[in-house]
Design a protein around this motif. Structure first.
Motif, PDB file in Angstrom:
ATOM      1  N   TYR A  57       1.350  -1.400   0.029  1.00 10.92           N
ATOM      2  CA  TYR A  57       0.108  -0.217   0.181  1.00 10.92           C
ATOM      3  C   TYR A  57       1.016   1.302  -0.378  1.00 10.92           C
ATOM      4  O   TYR A  57       0.811   1.985  -0.721  1.00 10.92           O
ATOM      5  N   ASN A  80       1.469   3.846  -3.269  1.00 12.83           N
ATOM      6  CA  ASN A  80       1.325   5.640  -2.719  1.00 12.83           C
ATOM      7  C   ASN A  80       2.217   5.845  -2.866  1.00 12.83           C
ATOM      8  O   ASN A  80       2.393   7.465  -1.964  1.00 12.83           O
ATOM      9  N   ASN A 137       3.721  12.993   2.721  1.00  9.66           N
ATOM     10  CA  ASN A 137       2.571  11.708   2.272  1.00  9.66           C
ATOM     11  C   ASN A 137       1.667  10.949   2.923  1.00  9.66           C
ATOM     12  O   ASN A 137       0.787  10.634   2.188  1.00  9.66           O
ATOM     13  N   THR A 194      -2.129  11.440   1.820  1.00 11.54           N
ATOM     14  CA  THR A 194      -2.515   9.569   1.641  1.00 11.54           C
ATOM     15  C   THR A 194      -3.328   9.766   2.208  1.00 11.54           C
ATOM     16  O   THR A 194      -4.533   9.252   1.950  1.00 11.54           O
ATOM     17  N   ASP A 235      -7.405   9.494   1.138  1.00 12.32           N
ATOM     18  CA  ASP A 235      -8.006   7.304   1.694  1.00 12.32           C
ATOM     19  C   ASP A 235      -9.845   7.897   2.055  1.00 12.32           C
ATOM     20  O   ASP A 235     -10.404   7.210   1.366  1.00 12.32           O
TER      21      ASP A 235
END
Length: 469
Positions: A105, A109, A368, A372, A376
């Motif tokens: 994951y 990303n 990051n 992210t 999400d």
């Protein structure tokens, strides 16, 4: 050896099978700074992680299918066992879906800093013995941190969980078996509980000092325990310190790290800092960004820069009510926008390398990880809306079925109602309006819907719906 063959051998040694890396992992490979990149993750080939339950895995993310240490099994049985071998095969074939979805994951990303595999990126030799071990052998701890569990804190297990003490499977047999492995280790990590309160660790540290005094030993401490015995062992071994501090505000710190005192921890921090800097060892301040302290994250960068120590942000996934990742999109967006505005001054008293590392670590957290999580959360919110919309259709159909189950002699009416609903849906056209229509049906008593369908034509029903929506 000719120059060409020498270069060819060096390239093969340095990159291993990198040329065969699947396309989706090539960018991650380029981010890695180690020479030996034969495997996407070194943990299955280099590391053993022992937890307080006697479970043994290659990293903390692979405890879903652990081995079990016991009187009947040895460390070597586990190292050469089927489960470790199977995971090695998965990594060799780049099959991260099997056990390593979390790292997959983060790679997907491009959040490479938080790829756990990076924690095992080193150029230690890979051979018949592990070169690293991580010990989490006891939950003995004096704190009851709000984000922790009874598996890592004896105080929580006793006072919050009201459970009996954990019975450790690790004893003299385990300590003696380690003697075979210690000479082959390059690094050992000691977690807790609180390591300086765990008796078996002192026995193990004595063995390291005897058998492999140059081995790097990393202790993750809450900073509360620093007695003569701890100081004595520190002076004998190659120890590095990770100290957890989750707030620089005394009242908040006390709320997070229950039973602790920030002033005492900062006093001990000075000792650990001086010890590490005097002996050219690494000290790192570990922070858990949560809902109750996220605005302090920039201040930790400044604190660590002022003290010329490294910092690191852990990822708190559970409990969800304290974690950032589970926040709704709008709140994460607010956090991201606030933290992304921060800049950090460089002073001549700072060590430039540490300053750069800390700023980079902060930017990774914000740009990051939090970003992210924000994306999400946005996707999660959209999925939940779609699920709710689909759910409205299902709920209405169930309500309709229940009504006609109770009224078994209404076959013609049942057909009329279903046809009328479908005619309205066909006429509404717009997707959003259709979903609002089903939401309205779900919030209206079924008897009222039936009565309206019996007494009105489709055009009238559509006008009524438009009026109330």
């Amino acid at each position: 050896m000719g120059v060409f063959n020498y270069i060819k051998k060096q390239v093969k040694s340095t990159f291993g099978n990198e040329l065969n890396v699947p396309e989706e992992y090539k960018s991650y490979y380029k981010s890695r700074t180690i020479q030996n990149k034969k495997y996407l993750c070194h943990a299955p080939f280099s590391n053993m992680y022992f937890n307080s339950l006697g479970d043994v895995a290659n990293c903390w993310l692979t405890f879903d299918q652990p081995e079990k240490y016991s009187e009947d099994r040895t460390i070597m049985d586990i190292w050469k066992g089927e489960k470790f071998s199977k995971l090695r095969g998965h990594i060799e074939r780049f099959e991260l879906e099997a056990r390593c979805q979390k790292c997959q994951y983060y790679i997907k990303n491009e959040n490479y800093t938080n790829v756990l595999a990076k924690a095992y990126d080193n150029d230690y030799p890979l051979g018949d013995y592990p070169t690293m071990m991580e010990f989490e052998l006891s939950n003995t701890c004096n704190l009851e941190c709000v984000m922790c569990t009874g598996l890592l804190s004896s105080a929580i297990r006793a006072n919050r969980d009201h459970l009996p003490a954990l019975k450790s499977p690790y004893g003299d047999k385990f300590v003696q078996e380690l003697r075979e492995f210690i000479p082959h280790l390059y690094e050992a990590r000691f977690n807790g509980g609180e390591p300086f309160m765990i008796k078996i660790y002192y026995d193990i540290w004595d063995q390291f000092i005897e058998l492999n005094p140059n081995c790097k030993m990393v202790i993750a401490t809450n900073g509360t325990t620093l007695n003569k015995r701890a100081m004595s062992i520190l002076e004998k071994g190659n120890f590095h310190i990770n100290i957890s501090i989750d707030s620089l505000i005394p009242e908040r710190y006390a709320q997070i790290r229950v039973n602790s005192d920030l002033n005492k921890v900062l006093e001990n921090f000075e000792y650990f800092k001086n010890y590490c800097q005097k002996n050219n060892r690494k000290i790192c301040v570990m922070i858990n960004p949560m809902r109750n302290n996220w605005e302090e994250m920039p201040e930790f960068v400044r604190f660590c820069n002022e003290n010329n120590v490294h910092l690191w942000y852990n990822s708190i996934i559970y409990p969800e009510d304290l974690s950032l990742w589970k926040l709704p999109y709008e709140k994460l967006k607010e956090i991201y926008e606030e933290l992304s505005k921060t800049t950090f001054e460089y002073k001549l008293t700072y060590k430039r390398g540490i300053y750069q590392y800390n700023v980079k670590t902060y930017k990774n957290l914000v740009e990051n990880q939090i970003k992210t999580w924000m994306e999400d959360a946005k996707n999660r919110g959209e999925e939940e809306v779609e699920q709710q919309k689909a759910g409205n259709r299902v709920l209405f159909q169930q309500s309709l079925n229940d009504y006609f189950t109770r009224n078994k002699d209404n076959g013609e009416l049942k057909t009329q109602v279903r046809q009328t609903i479908q005619q309205i849906v066909d006429r509404l056209e717009e997707h959003e309006r259709v979903e609002r229509f089903y939401a309205t049906l779900c919030n209206t008593p079924i008897e009222v819907i039936i009565e309206n369908i019996q007494n009105n034509d489709v055009e009238t029903l559509i006008q009524k719906f438009k009026t109330i929506s």
